[in-house]
Enzyme design. Structure first.
Site, PDB file in Angstrom:
ATOM      1  N   GLY A  35      -2.977  -3.319  -3.561  1.00  0.00           N
ATOM      2  CA  GLY A  35      -3.032  -4.664  -3.015  1.00  0.00           C
ATOM      3  C   GLY A  35      -3.863  -4.778  -1.753  1.00  0.00           C
ATOM      4  O   GLY A  35      -4.719  -3.942  -1.448  1.00  0.00           O
ATOM      5  N   CYS A  36      -3.581  -5.829  -0.976  1.00  0.00           N
ATOM      6  CA  CYS A  36      -4.425  -6.195   0.169  1.00  0.00           C
ATOM      7  C   CYS A  36      -4.428  -5.153   1.280  1.00  0.00           C
ATOM      8  O   CYS A  36      -5.354  -5.114   2.090  1.00  0.00           O
ATOM      9  CB  CYS A  36      -3.981  -7.544   0.731  1.00  0.00           C
ATOM     10  SG  CYS A  36      -4.158  -8.932  -0.423  1.00  0.00           S
ATOM     11  N   ASN A  37      -3.408  -4.337   1.372  1.00  0.00           N
ATOM     12  CA  ASN A  37      -3.349  -3.315   2.406  1.00  0.00           C
ATOM     13  C   ASN A  37      -4.162  -2.075   2.072  1.00  0.00           C
ATOM     14  O   ASN A  37      -4.416  -1.227   2.919  1.00  0.00           O
ATOM     15  CB  ASN A  37      -1.908  -2.876   2.660  1.00  0.00           C
ATOM     16  CG  ASN A  37      -1.166  -2.501   1.388  1.00  0.00           C
ATOM     17  OD1 ASN A  37      -0.652  -3.384   0.713  1.00  0.00           O
ATOM     18  ND2 ASN A  37      -1.119  -1.221   1.035  1.00  0.00           N
TER      19      ASN A  37
END
Length: 377
Positions: free
Chosen positions: A153-155
């Site tokens: 994901g975004c991390n």
């Protein structure tokens, strides 16, 4: 929960293990067409006032998207999961290749110089992975070592960068490239629910590549491969935190009604992230003698207006501190794992960093997870 190279109790990776790794180049690319929020609403004939409000109050002016073509009735054709996976592959390879080319040009290096390639994506699944496809597509040496980080994901950009820094420290003088390629329009489900409206109002397509190198080359003491441009920061340490109580607050799972994968964002995410931001930053700075006020540059993931505001308030930052974060959100939307690199590129182009300045990189994503890195110019 932390990811460490040093003592597990510290929650911070040992700066000595990654301190010689230096950012050497940055490149970005987008795909599709630029759409305003109003144009996306019009394209899908969305009249629901609540859904329209989500789009129009997002602090996003435009996003780059590859939307399905209109059918005979002018309505956008719904894509199957197979077609979405095909879109992800095509866009990730295209954007990824252009971002890597731009990164190497920024570094003053060539494809032949790349010794390690790490590809990050969460908007589709590929086997063989994106790294293998790009090695073939771009003509990168088949002997180049590689790894694919999928589904974090975004991390994930900072998760991967931490591992890259360790690889670089173990291979001094050998350039490594990390690519974050996110074809977010290949992960869209269009229906009348608020769940999909939140996602569809936020994400855009984009890719960012960053090169790092350690050892003598990082200090400019050798000519082959080229030394990084002046004014690029060293990666000093990393700290992370998994908010296990919010494990399901951001997830990408199967929607049986649609016959597709669908992303879910809990409305409470901004407050969850904000409430834990101080904990992670304090851990990152622990033992360095630095306070938050000593940090000159903040490059935070463009997760959304409410997320950015929550981080700003909880860390006591100014709107100026997060100008690049909000600027990337305004001009591109949420680019998932590569968002913070778009902000870093803007900082580089701004030309305001000075030798000795400290900076913090910060990403947030499923887990729920906050990832951070401390850098110094």
């Amino acid at each position: 929960m932390t990811m460490c190279v040093g003592p597990a109790s510290s929650g911070v990776r040992n700066p000595a293990a990654t301190g010689t790794a230096k950012i050497a180049g940055i490149g970005t690319a987008v795909a599709g067409e630029a759409y305003s929020q109003e144009e996306v609403l019009e394209a899908f004939g969305i009249d629901d006032t609540k859904v329209r409000s989500v789009f129009l109050n997002s602090a996003i002016q435009r996003r780059y998207l590859t939307l399905p073509a209109p059918g005979d009735d002018r309505a956008r054709v719904q894509e199957t999961q197979g077609e979405l996976l095909g879109k992800h592959k095509a866009l990730a390879v295209d954007m990824g290749a252009r971002a890597i080319d731009a990164c190497l040009k920024d570094m003053g290096a060539a494809l032949a110089d790349v010794r390690h390639l790490c590809c990050v994506t969460s908007t589709g699944f590929l086997t063989p992975g994106l790294s293998a496809l790009l090695i073939r597509e771009m003509g990168i040496a088949p002997s180049c070592s590689r790894v694919d980080v999928v589904g974090m994901g975004c991390n994930a950009g900072l998760n991967a960068l931490g591992v890259m820094a360790s690889w670089s420290a173990a291979h001094p003088g050998e350039p490594a490239v990390m690519l974050c390629a996110e074809a977010c329009s290949a992960a869209y489900v269009f229906d009348s629910t608020m769940r999909t409206a939140v996602v569809n109002s936020l994400f855009g397509d984009g890719a960012a590549a960053i090169a790092i190198v350690s050892g003598d080359q990082a200090d400019g003491h050798a000519d082959d491969p080229p030394a990084p441009a002046a004014g690029r920061p060293r990666l000093l340490s990393f700290a992370s935190h998994v908010i296990t109580d919010a494990l399901d607050a951001m997830r990408y799972d199967w929607d049986g009604d649609q016959g597709k994968f669908s992303f879910f964002l809990d409305p409470g995410i901004p407050y969850v992230v904000g409430a834990h931001a101080e904990l992670v930053i304090d851990r990152l700075l622990s033992g360095t003698g630095l306070r938050r006020s000593d940090i000159s540059h903040w490059l935070v993931h463009s997760g959304g207006k409410k997320v950015i505001d929550a981080v700003r308030v909880n860390l006591g930052l100014t709107r100026h501190d997060l100008r690049h974060t909000t600027g990337v959100l305004r001009d591109y939307g949420n680019l998932s794992s590569g968002s913070f690199l778009f902000s870093y590129q803007r900082l580089v182009r701004e030309g305001v960093t000075r030798p000795g300045d400290y900076g913090v990189l910060m990403t947030m994503g499923p887990g729920s997870t906050i990832e951070t890195a401390l850098v110094q110019w």
